[in-house]
Design a protein around this motif. Structure first.
Motif, PDB file in Angstrom:
ATOM      1  N   VAL A   1     -29.995  50.987  20.509  1.00 56.40           N
ATOM      2  CA  VAL A   1     -30.976  50.063  19.944  1.00 56.40           C
ATOM      3  C   VAL A   1     -30.534  48.653  20.293  1.00 56.40           C
ATOM      4  N   THR A   2     -31.327  47.960  21.115  1.00 50.84           N
ATOM      5  CA  THR A   2     -31.014  46.572  21.455  1.00 50.84           C
ATOM      6  C   THR A   2     -31.701  45.643  20.454  1.00 50.84           C
ATOM      7  N   GLY A   3     -31.195  44.419  20.376  1.00 56.15           N
ATOM      8  CA  GLY A   3     -31.712  43.503  19.356  1.00 56.15           C
ATOM      9  C   GLY A   3     -31.480  44.071  17.970  1.00 56.15           C
ATOM     10  N   GLY A   4     -30.322  44.686  17.788  1.00 54.66           N
ATOM     11  CA  GLY A   4     -30.092  45.506  16.608  1.00 54.66           C
ATOM     12  C   GLY A   4     -29.394  44.855  15.439  1.00 54.66           C
ATOM     13  N   ASP A   5     -29.096  43.551  15.519  1.00 56.65           N
ATOM     14  CA  ASP A   5     -28.319  42.981  14.416  1.00 56.65           C
ATOM     15  C   ASP A   5     -29.160  42.604  13.207  1.00 56.65           C
TER      16      ASP A   5
ATOM     17  N   ILE B   1     -26.802  40.031  21.154  1.00 62.34           N
ATOM     18  CA  ILE B   1     -26.065  38.970  21.831  1.00 62.34           C
ATOM     19  C   ILE B   1     -25.076  38.277  20.908  1.00 62.34           C
ATOM     20  N   THR B   2     -25.239  38.438  19.595  1.00 61.62           N
ATOM     21  CA  THR B   2     -24.422  37.734  18.607  1.00 61.62           C
ATOM     22  C   THR B   2     -23.359  38.658  18.045  1.00 61.62           C
ATOM     23  N   GLY B   3     -22.111  38.353  18.301  1.00 61.81           N
ATOM     24  CA  GLY B   3     -21.017  39.235  17.926  1.00 61.81           C
ATOM     25  C   GLY B   3     -20.821  39.437  16.440  1.00 61.81           C
ATOM     26  N   ASP B   4     -20.719  38.348  15.657  1.00 65.52           N
ATOM     27  CA  ASP B   4     -20.407  38.480  14.234  1.00 65.52           C
ATOM     28  C   ASP B   4     -21.518  39.184  13.471  1.00 65.52           C
TER      29      ASP B   4
END
Length: 265
Positions: free
Chosen positions: A12-16, A39-42
């Motif tokens: 699932v991309t864009g999964g945060d 794209i955002t790690g935290d």
């Protein structure tokens, strides 16, 4: 309805956050393992940690607007978890908005890279593994804008229209191999992307966010018959079905999850 996803691996991309995170939760609850990418790690690590209560979920940071980002993501997922059976591509952005004549090439190129070319690259990277297995599901996320374009969001309209055509083309190319490709088109869902839109509108109008949402619904989205923003889980439920064994005769479709927003039949 049982979706029979035990033993499947989903990317699932864009999964945060938003639709991506809720889709991951649905798939985990149905027995799939999930590779969660953003794209955002935290924020991604926090999302994966929270979702791990529902099943095996691992985070993978990647910039999918660049070819090497997709290549690296594929290698990392396959090394850690194996080749995905399911790919849900939620990553995207609205990009520059306003008068078409004032949006320069750089703005267009950004939206095309993030919203369209990332989907092209993800499909190209992961379809071969599904073909080898003779079973796969690819769900791309478009938007109501693809078929009901809004003049202040022209680059986004065009990119999302491309997503629908991409999905249809891929469904024709790989359906006979057991790889079923479909598109889901949400409208005005409560996600960080629309939160930013409404916060900007609220600041411009000198009102709070809820008032901005009400004004936007009345002025810009009168076709949303239920009179509210959608919830991420309402979109995720449809996506999860399309990823399942139960959707074995659904191919090349564009599923609108838009509260009635699109005016055409």
């Amino acid at each position: 309805m049982k979706l029979d996803l035990e033993g499947k691996l989903a990317l699932v991309t864009g999964g945060d956050s938003g639709i991506g995170r809720e889709t991951a939760r649905f798939l985990l609850d149905e027995g799939a393992a999930v590779a969660l990418s953003d794209i955002t790690g935290d924020a991604l690590a926090d999302a994966a940690e929270g979702l791990s209560a529902h099943g095996r979920c691992m985070p993978f940071t990647a910039d999918l607007s660049k070819a090497d980002g997709v290549t690296r993501l594929k290698g990392e997922i396959e090394a850690a978890m194996g080749a995905p059976d399911i790919v849900v591509h939620c990553a995207g952005e609205t990009g520059p908005t306003g008068d078409f004549l004032e949006i320069d090439d750089a703005g267009w190129e950004e939206v095309i890279a993030v919203d369209l070319m990332s989907a092209v690259r993800v499909a190209r990277a992961f379809i071969p593994g599904m073909r080898e297995k003779g079973w796969g599901r690819l769900v791309l996320i478009a938007s109501e804008n693809a078929v009901q374009p809004y003049p202040e969001e022209t680059p986004y309209n065009v990119a999302k229209a491309g997503i629908i055509t991409l999905g249809k083309s891929l469904s024709k190319a790989y359906g006979e191999d057991g790889v079923l490709v479909n598109v889901v088109s949400p409208a005005f869902v409560a996600t960080p992307m629309t939160d930013k839109m409404m916060e900007k509108r609220a600041a411009e109008e000198g009102v709070d966010k809820e008032a901005a949402i009400e004004g936007f619904l009345a002025e810009k989205r009168p076709g949303i018959e239920v009179g509210r923003r959608g919830r991420p889980e309402e979109v995720a439920a449809v996506i999860a079905f399309l990823c399942s064994q139960r959707a074995s005769f659904v191919v090349g479709a564009n599923w609108r999850v838009d509260g009635g927003s699109v005016m055409s039949v």
